[in-house]
Design an enzyme around this catalytic site. Structure first.
Site, mmCIF file in Angstrom:
data_model
loop_
_atom_site.group_PDB
_atom_site.id
_atom_site.type_symbol
_atom_site.label_atom_id
_atom_site.label_comp_id
_atom_site.label_asym_id
_atom_site.label_seq_id
_atom_site.Cartn_x
_atom_site.Cartn_y
_atom_site.Cartn_z
ATOM 1 N N LYS A 30 -36.225 11.695 87.587
ATOM 2 C CA LYS A 30 -34.808 12.214 87.637
ATOM 3 C C LYS A 30 -34.768 13.463 86.499
ATOM 4 C CE LYS A 30 -30.597 10.843 89.012
ATOM 5 N NZ LYS A 30 -30.105 10.063 90.371
HETATM 6 P P1 NAD Z 1 -19.351 12.506 92.752
HETATM 7 O O1 NAD Z 1 -19.548 13.820 91.938
HETATM 8 O O2 NAD Z 1 -19.267 13.057 94.204
HETATM 9 O O3 NAD Z 1 -18.226 11.511 92.622
HETATM 10 C C1 NAD Z 1 -17.994 10.927 91.371
HETATM 11 C C2 NAD Z 1 -16.749 10.568 91.187
HETATM 12 O O4 NAD Z 1 -16.564 9.937 90.234
HETATM 13 C C3 NAD Z 1 -15.731 11.676 91.159
HETATM 14 O O5 NAD Z 1 -14.591 11.543 91.914
HETATM 15 C C4 NAD Z 1 -15.398 11.560 89.678
HETATM 16 O O6 NAD Z 1 -14.034 12.402 89.377
HETATM 17 C C5 NAD Z 1 -15.338 10.421 89.593
HETATM 18 N N1 NAD Z 1 -15.718 9.814 88.054
HETATM 19 C C6 NAD Z 1 -16.148 10.450 86.928
HETATM 20 N N2 NAD Z 1 -16.178 9.617 85.945
HETATM 21 C C7 NAD Z 1 -15.238 8.686 86.278
HETATM 22 C C8 NAD Z 1 -14.707 7.808 85.422
HETATM 23 N N3 NAD Z 1 -15.154 7.792 84.227
HETATM 24 N N4 NAD Z 1 -13.614 6.772 85.992
HETATM 25 C C9 NAD Z 1 -13.508 7.102 87.345
HETATM 26 N N5 NAD Z 1 -13.882 8.037 88.320
HETATM 27 C C10 NAD Z 1 -14.758 8.905 87.511
HETATM 28 O O7 NAD Z 1 -20.805 11.814 92.761
HETATM 29 P P2 NAD Z 1 -21.502 10.838 93.930
HETATM 30 O O8 NAD Z 1 -22.357 11.561 94.643
HETATM 31 O O9 NAD Z 1 -20.296 10.047 94.471
HETATM 32 O O10 NAD Z 1 -22.226 9.978 92.852
HETATM 33 C C11 NAD Z 1 -21.498 8.646 92.271
HETATM 34 C C12 NAD Z 1 -22.459 7.768 91.763
HETATM 35 O O11 NAD Z 1 -23.474 7.170 92.818
HETATM 36 C C13 NAD Z 1 -23.619 8.563 90.816
HETATM 37 O O12 NAD Z 1 -24.029 7.471 89.620
HETATM 38 C C14 NAD Z 1 -24.747 8.788 91.295
HETATM 39 O O13 NAD Z 1 -25.795 8.824 90.755
HETATM 40 C C15 NAD Z 1 -24.723 7.660 92.498
HETATM 41 N N6 NAD Z 1 -25.284 7.739 93.847
HETATM 42 C C16 NAD Z 1 -25.058 8.766 94.476
HETATM 43 C C17 NAD Z 1 -25.903 9.094 95.862
HETATM 44 C C18 NAD Z 1 -25.138 9.829 96.873
HETATM 45 O O14 NAD Z 1 -25.965 9.871 97.929
HETATM 46 N N7 NAD Z 1 -24.333 11.033 96.660
HETATM 47 C C19 NAD Z 1 -26.777 8.121 96.214
HETATM 48 C C20 NAD Z 1 -27.026 7.042 95.370
HETATM 49 C C21 NAD Z 1 -26.305 6.958 94.070
#
Ligand code: NAD
Length: 430
Positions: free
Chosen positions: A103
């Site tokens: 990462k």
């Molecule tokens: P993203 O940036 O698209 O979405 C994150 C969302 O969380 C946004 O809407 C943001 O406004 C919101 N957010 C941030 N802080 C917040 C808080 N304190 N309270 C409420 N909402 C909050 O990111 P994503 O790709 O959806 O990833 C989200 C999580 O999932 C991360 O931990 C990421 O590592 C994990 N993840 C993502 C993927 C993927 O395919 N995108 C895969 C595995 C894990």
């Protein structure tokens, strides 16, 4: 006119260099095997000022080079990147992918960067040049980065390697450049929902139809998860993003949530009916709202000792990476009867998409096999993700059921499964 960097008090360095972190961390003396030492921890520095701009952690390469996203966040820490890199080792192992865990990230506000595309390009360019020195790490998108960022890095590597086809420059690129549209296809959400459906099939007391769902983080994982669960008959009673947390016990309007999500003020501009609505300083209220399924899908440490007593769900599915920790999950399962389904088992859909993309990029026979399933390979991937997650959840469940009556939690059995896969790097699916 001042340079955009100056407008934001963000002066880009001329160059970024890598510096290995000397391990003075006492975690190995007090921790479990779960937090064993990473292979490499690296600071990304401006050599002129000494300022730390980011981090890279290569956790484990036993199954292959460390594959994991680049996170951009203003409060990013080495510890966060280290935890996420370790989660990638477990994730890639449990999914039997030929990759290890890694990462990286930059300590920058992504909103700041996104409003200044030129500055963003320059910074990512400097970061890519520095990352190129680490041949055991492959990038992917994460919070604050997207397919364009990965494509930029990929092209820089192509130039350095003098070939357009390589494994090193990253996965999660735009479809027109040979990438799999991981977020557009909602692959991680597909996997989270597959895990929930597997639990439904095994637990006679739980049905998805009418189940109340709360989603923290209405982004690339949270939003498609909401859509898919609603289609399966669940009620989305709570949703939050960085701007607003919304609650309606009779169900929020998912179409309206999706419309609001696409605007700059996000869920703050939701115009459907709500019973409660919270501004940024009270977003965490939603984590404690009554529901059947709670899906943290934002930042790490959403559920910890600070709120474990007040969580009111029946089960947690970890859409986000590291949204909780072992001690909290132990407390939830053994004292509150709440099972928390581990990130490295349920949210692997995205990284599986990355792994398939990387293999398609260098193996034309495999590429043809994937594409032969139609719609550019989406059915192949969805099938692979469902099968992998469903098998793993069933195996872990059986492990818990056959347990010795001890207080082992879902994470303990999940770790056993991931460690077995890590110990057998030749067991590969793809
Ligand atoms: P993203 O940036 O698209 O979405 C994150 C969302 O969380 C946004 O809407 C943001 O406004 C919101 N957010 C941030 N802080 C917040 C808080 N304190 N309270 C409420 N909402 C909050 O990111 P994503 O790709 O959806 O990833 C989200 C999580 O999932 C991360 O931990 C990421 O590592 C994990 N993840 C993502 C993927 C993927 O395919 N995108 C895969 C595995 C894990």
């Amino acid at each position: 006119m001042p340079h955009p960097a100056q407008q934001n008090d963000l002066h880009l360095p001329r160059k970024l260099v890598l510096e290995k972190v000397k391990n003075k961390d006492p975690a190995h003396r007090f921790g479990s095997p779960d937090d064993r030492q990473p292979e490499q921890m690296i600071l990304v520095l401006d050599p002129e000022t000494g300022k730390t701009w980011g981090f890279v952690v290569v956790d484990n390469t036993r199954r292959g080079p460390g594959l994991g996203g680049i996170r951009v966040a203003p409060d990013l820490t080495l510890m966060e990147v280290r935890r996420l890199a370790h989660a990638m080792t477990l994730k890639n192992s449990a999914a039997l992918l030929p990759f290890g865990g890694g990462k990286s990230g930059l300590i920058v506000d992504p909103v700041n960067l996104n409003t200044h595309p030129g500055m963003k390009r320059d910074l990512i360019g400097l970061f890519a040049e520095a990352l190129f020195e680490i041949d055991s790490y492959i990038t992917a998108p994460d919070m604050g980065t997207d397919e364009k960022v990965i494509q930029q890095i990929y092209e820089i590597y192509s130039e350095r390697l003098n070939t357009p086809h390589h494994l090193r420059g990253g996965a999660g690129r735009p479809p027109q450049n040979g990438g799999i549209p991981i977020d557009d296809w909602g692959l991680t959400a597909h996997g989270v929902v597959a895990a929930i459906k597997t639990v439904e099939a095994m637990d006679a007391t739980f049905t998805l139809k009418g189940a109340r769902v709360v989603i923290q983080g209405y982004g690339n994982v949270g939003a498609p998860t909401a859509g898919k669960l609603q289609q399966a008959g669940a009620l989305i009673v709570g949703a939050s993003d960085i701007h607003q947390a919304l609650w309606n016990s009779r169900g929020l309007d998912v179409t309206e949530l999706n419309r609001a999500r696409s605007g700059p003020k996000g869920l703050a501009k939701y115009s459907g009916t709500t019973e409660k609505s919270f501004p940024p300083q009270n977003l965490d209220w939603l984590l404690e709202a009554p529901c059947d399924i709670l899906i943290p899908a934002a930042r790490p440490d959403a559920i910890t000792a600070r709120n474990a007593d007040r969580i009111q769900c029946r089960m947690v599915f970890q859409g986000a990476n590291a949204p909780s920790n072992k001690m909290t999950e132990y407390y939830l399962q053994n004292h509150r009867g709440i099972i928390s389904y581990s990130d490295f088992i349920v949210n692997v859909g995205g990284v599986m998409g990355c792994a398939v993309e990387l293999k398609m990029n260098i193996d034309s026979e495999y590429k043809n096999k994937v594409l032969a399933t139609g719609e550019e390979g989406r059915p192949y991937l969805e099938n692979l993700i469902s099968k992998t997650i469903s098998n793993n959840v069933k195996t872990i469940y059986q492990g818990m059921a056959q347990g010795d009556g001890s207080d082992a939690i879902f994470r303990d059995e999940a770790l056993k499964l991931a460690e077995e896969c890590l110990a057998n790097p030749r067991r590969i699916q793809l």
